[in-house]
Scaffold this motif. Structure first.
Motif, PDB file in Angstrom:
ATOM      1  N   SER A  27     -58.129  63.563 -51.695  1.00 42.08           N
ATOM      2  CA  SER A  27     -59.625  64.747 -51.070  1.00 42.08           C
ATOM      3  C   SER A  27     -59.496  63.973 -49.978  1.00 42.08           C
ATOM      4  O   SER A  27     -59.316  62.615 -49.037  1.00 42.08           O
ATOM      5  N   GLU A  28     -59.289  64.822 -48.821  1.00 47.43           N
ATOM      6  CA  GLU A  28     -59.484  65.172 -47.593  1.00 47.43           C
ATOM      7  C   GLU A  28     -61.386  65.693 -47.428  1.00 47.43           C
ATOM      8  O   GLU A  28     -61.207  65.426 -46.197  1.00 47.43           O
ATOM      9  N   GLU A  29     -62.205  65.403 -47.765  1.00 46.73           N
ATOM     10  CA  GLU A  29     -63.300  66.961 -47.226  1.00 46.73           C
ATOM     11  C   GLU A  29     -64.398  64.951 -47.544  1.00 46.73           C
ATOM     12  O   GLU A  29     -64.365  64.135 -48.159  1.00 46.73           O
ATOM     13  N   PRO A  30     -64.516  64.907 -46.243  1.00 42.62           N
ATOM     14  CA  PRO A  30     -66.085  63.487 -46.376  1.00 42.62           C
ATOM     15  C   PRO A  30     -66.927  64.159 -47.253  1.00 42.62           C
ATOM     16  O   PRO A  30     -67.491  64.850 -46.851  1.00 42.62           O
ATOM     17  N   PRO A  31     -66.965  62.755 -47.992  1.00 40.31           N
ATOM     18  CA  PRO A  31     -68.420  62.948 -48.865  1.00 40.31           C
ATOM     19  C   PRO A  31     -69.504  62.323 -47.713  1.00 40.31           C
ATOM     20  O   PRO A  31     -70.780  62.643 -48.324  1.00 40.31           O
ATOM     21  N   PHE A  32     -69.139  61.732 -47.276  1.00 39.67           N
ATOM     22  CA  PHE A  32     -70.499  60.978 -46.300  1.00 39.67           C
ATOM     23  C   PHE A  32     -70.032  60.824 -44.570  1.00 39.67           C
ATOM     24  O   PHE A  32     -69.141  61.562 -44.296  1.00 39.67           O
ATOM     25  N   SER A  33     -70.889  60.597 -43.963  1.00 35.47           N
ATOM     26  CA  SER A  33     -70.620  60.969 -42.387  1.00 35.47           C
ATOM     27  C   SER A  33     -70.246  59.956 -42.281  1.00 35.47           C
ATOM     28  O   SER A  33     -70.615  59.088 -42.287  1.00 35.47           O
ATOM     29  N   ASP A  34     -69.644  60.023 -40.838  1.00 32.62           N
ATOM     30  CA  ASP A  34     -68.641  58.821 -40.932  1.00 32.62           C
ATOM     31  C   ASP A  34     -70.012  57.637 -39.977  1.00 32.62           C
ATOM     32  O   ASP A  34     -69.796  56.805 -40.570  1.00 32.62           O
ATOM     33  N   LYS A  35     -71.166  58.065 -39.291  1.00 28.04           N
ATOM     34  CA  LYS A  35     -71.877  57.278 -39.358  1.00 28.04           C
ATOM     35  C   LYS A  35     -71.899  55.897 -40.438  1.00 28.04           C
ATOM     36  O   LYS A  35     -72.000  54.874 -40.922  1.00 28.04           O
ATOM     37  N   LEU A  36     -72.130  56.727 -42.241  1.00 27.37           N
ATOM     38  CA  LEU A  36     -72.429  55.966 -42.711  1.00 27.37           C
ATOM     39  C   LEU A  36     -71.314  55.195 -43.469  1.00 27.37           C
ATOM     40  O   LEU A  36     -71.431  53.696 -43.932  1.00 27.37           O
ATOM     41  N   MET A  37     -70.210  55.907 -43.214  1.00 27.69           N
ATOM     42  CA  MET A  37     -68.770  55.032 -43.729  1.00 27.69           C
ATOM     43  C   MET A  37     -68.926  53.567 -42.891  1.00 27.69           C
ATOM     44  O   MET A  37     -68.721  52.783 -42.924  1.00 27.69           O
ATOM     45  N   ALA A  38     -68.697  54.232 -41.850  1.00 26.30           N
ATOM     46  CA  ALA A  38     -69.030  53.001 -40.682  1.00 26.30           C
ATOM     47  C   ALA A  38     -69.467  51.649 -40.522  1.00 26.30           C
ATOM     48  O   ALA A  38     -69.415  50.708 -40.487  1.00 26.30           O
ATOM     49  N   PHE A  39     -70.297  52.251 -40.971  1.00 27.37           N
ATOM     50  CA  PHE A  39     -72.173  51.201 -40.884  1.00 27.37           C
ATOM     51  C   PHE A  39     -71.881  50.158 -42.506  1.00 27.37           C
ATOM     52  O   PHE A  39     -71.329  49.516 -42.295  1.00 27.37           O
ATOM     53  N   HIS A  40     -71.054  51.612 -43.962  1.00 27.15           N
ATOM     54  CA  HIS A  40     -70.937  50.172 -45.187  1.00 27.15           C
ATOM     55  C   HIS A  40     -69.315  49.447 -44.655  1.00 27.15           C
ATOM     56  O   HIS A  40     -69.559  48.387 -45.364  1.00 27.15           O
ATOM     57  N   PHE A  41     -68.715  49.788 -43.881  1.00 26.46           N
ATOM     58  CA  PHE A  41     -67.579  49.216 -43.797  1.00 26.46           C
ATOM     59  C   PHE A  41     -67.843  48.048 -42.774  1.00 26.46           C
ATOM     60  O   PHE A  41     -67.934  46.852 -43.257  1.00 26.46           O
ATOM     61  N   SER A  42     -69.370  48.580 -41.451  1.00 25.82           N
ATOM     62  CA  SER A  42     -69.097  46.635 -41.264  1.00 25.82           C
ATOM     63  C   SER A  42     -70.068  46.158 -41.896  1.00 25.82           C
ATOM     64  O   SER A  42     -70.091  44.400 -41.969  1.00 25.82           O
ATOM     65  N   LEU A  43     -70.735  46.530 -43.220  1.00 25.89           N
ATOM     66  CA  LEU A  43     -71.886  45.264 -43.415  1.00 25.89           C
ATOM     67  C   LEU A  43     -70.936  45.074 -44.974  1.00 25.89           C
ATOM     68  O   LEU A  43     -70.805  43.544 -45.165  1.00 25.89           O
ATOM     69  N   MET A  44     -69.489  45.288 -44.766  1.00 26.97           N
ATOM     70  CA  MET A  44     -68.981  44.423 -45.574  1.00 26.97           C
ATOM     71  C   MET A  44     -67.881  43.834 -45.449  1.00 26.97           C
ATOM     72  O   MET A  44     -67.501  42.557 -46.065  1.00 26.97           O
ATOM     73  N   ILE A  45     -67.648  44.078 -44.109  1.00 24.02           N
ATOM     74  CA  ILE A  45     -66.964  43.374 -43.277  1.00 24.02           C
ATOM     75  C   ILE A  45     -67.695  41.814 -43.390  1.00 24.02           C
ATOM     76  O   ILE A  45     -67.588  40.219 -43.000  1.00 24.02           O
ATOM     77  N   TYR A  46     -69.001  42.087 -43.039  1.00 26.41           N
ATOM     78  CA  TYR A  46     -69.624  40.761 -43.032  1.00 26.41           C
ATOM     79  C   TYR A  46     -70.047  39.444 -43.741  1.00 26.41           C
ATOM     80  O   TYR A  46     -70.153  38.723 -43.850  1.00 26.41           O
ATOM     81  N   ALA A  47     -70.126  40.895 -45.013  1.00 23.34           N
ATOM     82  CA  ALA A  47     -70.000  39.538 -46.383  1.00 23.34           C
ATOM     83  C   ALA A  47     -68.625  39.263 -46.800  1.00 23.34           C
ATOM     84  O   ALA A  47     -68.691  38.558 -47.013  1.00 23.34           O
ATOM     85  N   GLY A  48     -67.937  39.416 -46.265  1.00 18.83           N
ATOM     86  CA  GLY A  48     -66.370  38.893 -46.071  1.00 18.83           C
ATOM     87  C   GLY A  48     -66.526  37.649 -45.641  1.00 18.83           C
ATOM     88  O   GLY A  48     -65.750  36.615 -45.723  1.00 18.83           O
TER      89      GLY A  48
END
Length: 147
Positions: free
Chosen positions: A67-88
Protein backbone atom coordinates in the motif's frame (compact mmCIF):
# COMPACT_ATOMS: atom_id res chain seq x y z
CA UNK A 1 19.70 -9.75 22.99
CA UNK A 2 17.12 -11.89 21.21
CA UNK A 3 14.38 -9.45 22.25
CA UNK A 4 16.44 -6.49 21.03
CA UNK A 5 16.75 -8.14 17.64
CA UNK A 6 12.99 -8.74 17.56
CA UNK A 7 12.18 -5.14 18.42
CA UNK A 8 14.64 -3.86 15.82
CA UNK A 9 12.98 -6.09 13.23
CA UNK A 10 9.65 -4.59 14.25
CA UNK A 11 11.25 -1.18 13.79
CA UNK A 12 12.48 -2.06 10.30
CA UNK A 13 9.02 -3.27 9.32
CA UNK A 14 7.36 -0.10 10.60
CA UNK A 15 10.02 2.09 9.00
CA UNK A 16 9.45 0.35 5.67
CA UNK A 17 5.67 0.61 5.93
CA UNK A 18 5.71 4.23 7.11
CA UNK A 19 8.19 5.25 4.42
CA UNK A 20 5.83 3.84 1.76
CA UNK A 21 2.95 6.03 2.90
CA UNK A 22 4.55 9.17 4.39
CA UNK A 23 3.58 12.32 2.55
CA UNK A 24 6.62 14.31 3.67
CA UNK A 25 9.78 13.52 1.76
CA UNK A 26 11.89 14.51 4.76
CA UNK A 27 9.96 12.13 7.02
CA UNK A 28 10.19 9.35 4.43
CA UNK A 29 13.97 9.69 4.38
CA UNK A 30 14.01 9.75 8.18
CA UNK A 31 12.12 6.45 8.35
CA UNK A 32 14.44 4.83 5.82
CA UNK A 33 17.48 6.02 7.76
CA UNK A 34 15.95 4.44 10.87
CA UNK A 35 15.57 1.18 8.99
CA UNK A 36 19.28 1.21 8.07
CA UNK A 37 20.26 1.91 11.67
CA UNK A 38 18.03 -0.91 12.96
CA UNK A 39 19.48 -3.35 10.40
CA UNK A 40 22.97 -2.41 11.58
CA UNK A 41 21.93 -3.09 15.20
CA UNK A 42 20.40 -6.42 14.21
CA UNK A 43 23.63 -7.41 12.53
CA UNK A 44 25.66 -6.51 15.64
CA UNK A 45 23.39 -8.47 18.00
CA UNK A 46 22.97 -11.43 15.65
CA UNK A 47 26.73 -11.89 15.41
CA UNK A 48 26.88 -12.65 19.16
CA UNK A 49 24.11 -15.25 18.89
CA UNK A 50 25.57 -16.82 15.77
CA UNK A 51 29.02 -17.14 17.42
CA UNK A 52 27.33 -19.26 20.09
CA UNK A 53 25.33 -21.28 17.52
CA UNK A 54 22.07 -19.82 18.82
CA UNK A 55 19.06 -19.01 16.64
CA UNK A 56 18.21 -15.47 15.60
CA UNK A 57 14.68 -14.11 15.13
CA UNK A 58 13.08 -13.71 11.72
CA UNK A 59 12.13 -10.38 10.21
CA UNK A 60 8.58 -9.17 9.71
CA UNK A 61 9.16 -7.98 6.14
CA UNK A 62 6.75 -10.54 4.72
CA UNK A 63 3.90 -8.86 6.62
CA UNK A 64 4.29 -5.45 4.97
CA UNK A 65 1.69 -4.70 2.30
CA UNK A 66 2.41 -2.81 -0.91
CA UNK A 67 0.00 0.00 0.00
CA UNK A 68 1.04 3.57 -0.74
CA UNK A 69 -2.06 5.18 0.74
CA UNK A 70 -1.46 6.67 4.19
CA UNK A 71 -3.74 5.20 6.88
CA UNK A 72 -2.31 7.70 9.40
CA UNK A 73 -1.09 11.27 9.31
CA UNK A 74 2.63 12.01 9.11
CA UNK A 75 2.32 13.53 12.58
CA UNK A 76 0.93 10.32 14.09
CA UNK A 77 3.51 8.13 12.35
CA UNK A 78 6.37 10.37 13.52
CA UNK A 79 5.05 10.37 17.08
CA UNK A 80 4.59 6.58 17.12
CA UNK A 81 8.05 6.04 15.68
CA UNK A 82 9.64 8.30 18.29
CA UNK A 83 7.92 6.41 21.12
CA UNK A 84 9.22 3.17 19.68
CA UNK A 85 12.75 4.58 19.56
CA UNK A 86 12.60 5.66 23.21
CA UNK A 87 11.32 2.23 24.23
CA UNK A 88 14.23 0.65 22.34
CA UNK A 89 16.73 2.86 24.15
CA UNK A 90 15.17 1.73 27.43
CA UNK A 91 15.49 -1.90 26.35
CA UNK A 92 19.18 -1.36 25.64
CA UNK A 93 19.61 0.15 29.11
CA UNK A 94 17.97 -2.87 30.72
CA UNK A 95 20.23 -5.13 28.67
CA UNK A 96 23.32 -3.30 29.91
CA UNK A 97 22.20 -3.61 33.53
CA UNK A 98 21.57 -7.36 33.21
CA UNK A 99 24.48 -8.22 30.92
CA UNK A 100 27.48 -9.96 32.45
CA UNK A 101 29.67 -9.68 29.37
CA UNK A 102 31.58 -6.41 29.16
CA UNK A 103 32.39 -6.94 25.48
CA UNK A 104 28.69 -6.56 24.71
CA UNK A 105 28.39 -3.43 26.83
CA UNK A 106 30.75 -1.58 24.51
CA UNK A 107 28.43 -2.32 21.59
CA UNK A 108 25.37 -1.29 23.58
CA UNK A 109 26.92 2.07 24.51
CA UNK A 110 27.93 2.71 20.91
CA UNK A 111 24.50 1.78 19.58
CA UNK A 112 22.69 3.85 22.22
CA UNK A 113 24.73 6.92 21.24
CA UNK A 114 23.78 6.39 17.61
CA UNK A 115 20.09 5.96 18.31
CA UNK A 116 20.02 9.00 20.62
CA UNK A 117 21.38 11.16 17.82
CA UNK A 118 18.81 9.70 15.45
CA UNK A 119 15.98 10.38 17.92
CA UNK A 120 17.13 14.00 18.22
CA UNK A 121 16.83 14.34 14.44
CA UNK A 122 13.27 13.01 14.67
CA UNK A 123 12.40 15.46 17.43
CA UNK A 124 13.75 18.28 15.27
CA UNK A 125 11.52 17.20 12.38
CA UNK A 126 8.53 17.19 14.72
CA UNK A 127 9.42 20.63 16.09
CA UNK A 128 9.92 22.06 12.57
CA UNK A 129 6.44 20.84 11.62
CA UNK A 130 4.96 22.13 14.89
CA UNK A 131 3.92 18.62 15.88
CA UNK A 132 5.81 18.70 19.16
CA UNK A 133 5.25 21.24 21.89
CA UNK A 134 7.61 22.09 24.69
CA UNK A 135 6.78 19.85 27.65
CA UNK A 136 5.79 21.46 30.92
CA UNK A 137 8.82 22.72 32.83
CA UNK A 138 9.44 23.18 36.52
CA UNK A 139 8.95 26.72 37.74
CA UNK A 140 12.12 28.79 38.07
CA UNK A 141 11.91 29.70 41.74
CA UNK A 142 14.58 32.41 41.50
CA UNK A 143 12.61 34.26 38.85
CA UNK A 144 9.45 33.92 40.91
CA UNK A 145 11.06 35.12 44.14
CA UNK A 146 10.74 38.83 44.69
CA UNK A 147 13.89 40.44 45.97
Amino acid sequence: MYANIQTNYLGTALATAFSQVAESDKLRKYFLRGKEIALKHIKAFSSYLEMCSLPTPMSYDQDITDSEEPPFSDKLMAFHFSLMIYAGIGNYGVSISEDQRTDMDVDYYRLIAEILKYSEDGANIMIANEWLEQPPLAANRRDLAKD
